[in-house]
Design a protein around this motif. Structure first.
Motif, short mmCIF file in Angstrom:
data_model
loop_
_atom_site.label_atom_id
_atom_site.label_comp_id
_atom_site.label_asym_id
_atom_site.label_seq_id
_atom_site.Cartn_x
_atom_site.Cartn_y
_atom_site.Cartn_z
N LEU A 70 20.63 66.09 60.49
CA LEU A 70 21.76 66.39 59.61
C LEU A 70 21.33 66.36 58.14
CD1 LEU A 70 24.59 64.33 61.38
CD2 LEU A 70 24.18 66.80 61.48
N ALA A 71 20.46 65.41 57.81
CA ALA A 71 19.93 65.35 56.43
C ALA A 71 19.13 66.60 56.11
CB ALA A 71 19.08 64.10 56.26
N GLN A 72 18.40 67.10 57.11
CA GLN A 72 17.61 68.32 56.91
C GLN A 72 18.52 69.53 56.65
OE1 GLN A 72 13.90 69.22 56.93
NE2 GLN A 72 15.27 70.60 55.82
N LEU A 73 19.59 69.64 57.41
CA LEU A 73 20.53 70.75 57.21
C LEU A 73 21.23 70.64 55.85
CD1 LEU A 73 22.10 71.02 60.79
CD2 LEU A 73 20.31 72.45 59.78
N ASP A 74 21.54 69.42 55.44
CA ASP A 74 22.13 69.20 54.11
C ASP A 74 21.17 69.65 53.00
OD1 ASP A 74 24.62 68.22 54.82
OD2 ASP A 74 23.93 66.13 54.92
N ARG A 75 19.89 69.36 53.19
CA ARG A 75 18.90 69.75 52.18
C ARG A 75 18.83 71.28 52.07
NH1 ARG A 75 14.93 69.08 48.84
NH2 ARG A 75 13.01 70.31 48.97
N ILE A 76 18.85 71.98 53.18
CA ILE A 76 18.82 73.44 53.14
C ILE A 76 20.04 73.97 52.39
CG2 ILE A 76 18.90 75.54 54.55
CD1 ILE A 76 17.35 73.99 56.70
N THR A 77 21.19 73.37 52.65
CA THR A 77 22.41 73.77 51.95
C THR A 77 22.27 73.58 50.45
OG1 THR A 77 23.76 73.13 53.88
CG2 THR A 77 24.89 73.37 51.77
N ALA A 78 21.72 72.45 50.03
CA ALA A 78 21.57 72.17 48.60
C ALA A 78 20.58 73.12 47.94
CB ALA A 78 21.12 70.72 48.41
N ILE A 79 19.45 73.37 48.58
CA ILE A 79 18.43 74.24 48.00
C ILE A 79 18.94 75.67 47.89
CG2 ILE A 79 16.12 75.23 48.36
CD1 ILE A 79 16.07 72.37 47.42
N SER A 80 19.82 76.07 48.80
CA SER A 80 20.33 77.45 48.79
C SER A 80 21.13 77.77 47.54
CB SER A 80 21.19 77.71 50.03
OG SER A 80 22.44 77.06 49.94
N THR A 81 21.53 76.75 46.77
CA THR A 81 22.32 76.98 45.55
C THR A 81 21.45 77.25 44.33
OG1 THR A 81 22.42 74.61 45.02
CG2 THR A 81 24.16 75.49 46.45
N LEU A 82 20.13 77.06 44.44
CA LEU A 82 19.24 77.32 43.30
C LEU A 82 19.19 78.82 43.02
CD1 LEU A 82 16.25 74.93 44.15
CD2 LEU A 82 18.11 74.54 42.51
N GLU A 83 19.19 79.19 41.74
CA GLU A 83 19.24 80.60 41.36
C GLU A 83 17.98 81.36 41.76
OE1 GLU A 83 20.15 81.07 37.28
OE2 GLU A 83 22.17 80.23 37.44
N ASN A 84 16.84 80.70 41.77
CA ASN A 84 15.59 81.38 42.08
C ASN A 84 15.19 81.26 43.54
OD1 ASN A 84 15.12 78.55 41.65
ND2 ASN A 84 12.92 78.98 41.60
N VAL A 85 16.11 80.77 44.37
CA VAL A 85 15.83 80.60 45.81
C VAL A 85 16.87 81.36 46.62
CG1 VAL A 85 15.69 78.97 47.74
CG2 VAL A 85 14.77 78.34 45.49
N SER A 86 16.40 82.13 47.59
CA SER A 86 17.27 82.83 48.52
C SER A 86 16.96 82.33 49.93
CB SER A 86 17.05 84.34 48.44
OG SER A 86 17.71 85.01 49.51
N ILE A 87 17.99 81.91 50.64
CA ILE A 87 17.83 81.46 52.02
C ILE A 87 18.74 82.29 52.91
CG2 ILE A 87 18.01 79.54 53.65
CD1 ILE A 87 17.49 77.62 51.37
N GLY A 88 18.17 82.90 53.91
CA GLY A 88 18.94 83.66 54.87
C GLY A 88 18.73 83.11 56.26
N VAL A 89 19.79 83.14 57.08
CA VAL A 89 19.70 82.70 58.47
C VAL A 89 20.07 83.88 59.36
CG1 VAL A 89 20.75 81.24 60.25
CG2 VAL A 89 20.09 80.26 58.05
N ILE A 90 19.30 84.07 60.42
CA ILE A 90 19.57 85.13 61.39
C ILE A 90 20.30 84.52 62.58
CG2 ILE A 90 18.53 86.90 62.86
CD1 ILE A 90 16.11 86.87 60.96
N PRO A 91 21.60 84.76 62.71
CA PRO A 91 22.37 84.14 63.80
C PRO A 91 21.94 84.65 65.17
CG PRO A 91 23.81 84.97 62.05
CD PRO A 91 22.46 85.53 61.79
N LEU A 92 22.05 83.78 66.15
CA LEU A 92 21.68 84.17 67.52
C LEU A 92 22.58 85.29 68.04
CD1 LEU A 92 21.04 80.64 69.09
CD2 LEU A 92 19.33 82.41 68.62
#
Length: 292
Positions: free
Chosen positions: A190-212
């Motif tokens: 859960l802490a790992q998923l929270d970290r991904i959520t937080a990092i995704s808000t950075l302007e120079n970072v783009s995070i995409g997830v491919i749903p099953l």
């Protein structure tokens, strides 16, 4: 059987020999780095990167280099053979984790890149991992000594500082399967998923997830990272993750395959607010499952 250290040393030695020979030919021809760059049509900074071993020249660049420096036929043949040998390099996982020289090469690749694109189908990418998550992932690979794991984790955490450098850009594509795969206790996941959520808000970072549930447009057999050092693509190279080793791919045609793969995978991913809504639902699902 080839020892991991020997293989890693040969990989590094080939790049160094090619770089040294190209620099020697330029010196013998009495050309400055600027002069040679103008004659073969590349930037002076790339000449410097090639001669330091940080960039691998393409075969046309090596041919032009040999021509303008009046290299002998024997030297041209040697340059061709050596360039072919370093187009695809191998860095065994054991060496990547334990060898400080190889670790430094990984850091150097990341420091030089202005844009890093990471696709990961099975695990959270290293630059997004928490320390606890990284520790469990290393423990699943093979029984590394505790001091090697601690050193590797410290290095990974240090590399993550780059995510906050506004003049650089990081893009990640992760499959839903990678986010559901749980190598850690629930609270750590859960802490790992929270970290991904937080990092995704950075302007120079783009995070995409491919749903099953999303229809796929491209196969995703293994992880890869595309490194870009400038606005063009002539210096781009790819790091491919396999079970036993990392492969460094420099051939322009091969790099183009991975760039196309990236574009196709992006078309099936969710980003920004849609991503964060997805992650929130996944966190809720994990918590609910833990209490049922």
């Amino acid at each position: 059987m080839i020892r991991v250290a020997d293989e890693a040393e040969r990989t590094s030695a080939r790049r160094k020999r090619l770089a040294n020979e190209l620099r020697r030919l330029r010196d013998l021809a009495g050309l400055s780095g600027r002069d040679l760059a103008q004659r073969i049509g590349i930037s002076q900074s790339k000449v410097s990167r090639i001669e330091s071993g940080r960039s691998v020249p393409s075969m046309p660049e090596v041919d032009a280099w040999a021509r303008v420096t009046n290299a002998s036929d024997d030297r041209k043949e040697w340059l061709t053979a050596m360039t072919n040998a370093v187009f695809t390099e191998v860095q065994p996982w054991r060496a990547t984790l334990a060898d400080s020289h190889v670790q430094n090469e990984v850091h150097e690749r990341e420091r030089n890149a202005r844009l890093i694109r990471t696709f990961q189908p099975s695990v959270v990418p290293g630059l997004l991992q928490t320390a606890d998550y990284a520790r469990y992932v290393y423990s699943l690979a093979q029984p590394y000594p505790d001091h090697e794991v601690a050193t590797a984790i410290a290095g990974r955490m240090e590399r993550q500082v780059a995510l906050y450098e506004q003049d650089r850009r990081f893009e990640f594509l992760i499959t839903e399967a990678a986010l559901r795969w749980r190598p850690v206790p629930l609270h750590s996941h859960l802490a790992q998923l929270d970290r991904i959520t937080a990092i995704s808000t950075l302007e120079n970072v783009s995070i995409g997830v491919i749903p099953l549930a999303q229809q796929v447009l491209a196969p995703a057999p293994h992880a890869f990272i595309v490194y870009s050092e400038n606005d063009g693509d002539l210096d781009d190279f790819v790091e491919v993750e396999t079970v036993h080793a990392n492969l460094i791919v420099n051939d322009l045609d091969d790099v183009a395959i991975y760039q196309n793969q990236w574009s196709m995978l992006c078309r099936t991913a969710i980003f920004d607010d849609e991503l964060r809504t997805f992650l929130a639902a996944l966190i809720t699902e994990f918590r609910h499952t833990a209490h049922t």
